[in-house]
Design an enzyme around this catalytic site. Structure first.
Site, short mmCIF file in Angstrom:
data_model
loop_
_atom_site.label_atom_id
_atom_site.label_comp_id
_atom_site.label_asym_id
_atom_site.label_seq_id
_atom_site.Cartn_x
_atom_site.Cartn_y
_atom_site.Cartn_z
CG HIS A 34 -0.20 -2.35 4.43
ND1 HIS A 34 -1.10 -3.35 4.14
CD2 HIS A 34 -0.85 -1.52 5.29
CE1 HIS A 34 -2.24 -3.14 4.77
NE2 HIS A 34 -2.11 -2.04 5.49
CB CYS A 41 -2.57 -10.12 3.87
SG CYS A 41 -4.01 -9.97 2.77
CB SER A 72 -5.03 -4.07 7.87
OG SER A 72 -6.33 -3.98 7.36
CD GLN A 122 -7.96 -0.58 6.40
OE1 GLN A 122 -7.24 0.11 7.11
NE2 GLN A 122 -8.08 -1.88 6.57
CG HIS A 164 -0.68 -5.94 0.96
ND1 HIS A 164 -1.16 -5.56 2.18
CD2 HIS A 164 -1.31 -7.10 0.65
CE1 HIS A 164 -2.06 -6.44 2.59
NE2 HIS A 164 -2.17 -7.39 1.69
#
Length: 158
Positions: A152, A108, A149, A126, A54
């Protein structure tokens, strides 16, 4: 793991203590079971695990608005979506590879691996991220997915 490789891990054997009775043996883990294992059951072809990469763009409302790239992330979610849309267009057009962009721009720590998150199963990510990944075919790139987060784009790789 594909459905067929998971099936290949489990083999049917005849019990030596109960002649005529079958049991299931996992050739990878050494586990045995009288019951047909759930991941071996059915014929839906649904994968028990997936592998994905991702590219994450965080925003000020992200669970942790900080990353290896920026100590304090202040952009709005709308700005994050616009940035990510630009990255997605570069990937789709072939101007840049997913790995190149993820390595340089993902918020990330998986950026160090070109965005690769490795193999994971249900319940490990998630929910919006998990659902989006399982909905993709191997090699398919997601549209923009929002989670706690950030935002993405996901590339399913296995």
């Amino acid at each position: 793991h594909s459905y067929s490789s998971i099936m290949a891990e489990w083999i049917e054997r005849e019990s030596s203590s109960h002649p005529g009775r079958k049991y299931y043996f996992n050739t990878v883990t050494g586990e045995s079971s009288w019951e047909r294992p759930p991941q071996a059951a059915g014929s839906s072809g649904a994968a028990a695990t997936v592998r994905a990469s991702h590219l994450l763009v965080k925003h000020r409302d992200s669970r942790r608005p900080s990353s290896w790239r920026e100590e304090r992330i202040t952009r709005s979610k709308e700005d994050a979506v616009e940035i990510l849309r630009g990255y997605r267009e570069q990937i789709v057009s072939g101007a840049k590879s997913f790995e190149e962009l993820a390595s340089e721009f993902s918020d990330c720590s998986s950026a160090s691996k070109g965005g690769d998150l490795g193999v994971f199963g249900r319940g490990q990510m998630q929910k919006p991220f998990e659902d989006a990944t399982y909905a993709l075919k191997v090699g398919e790139l997601s549209d923009i997915v929002s989670s706690d987060s950030g935002v993405h784009i996901i590339l399913r790789t296995g």
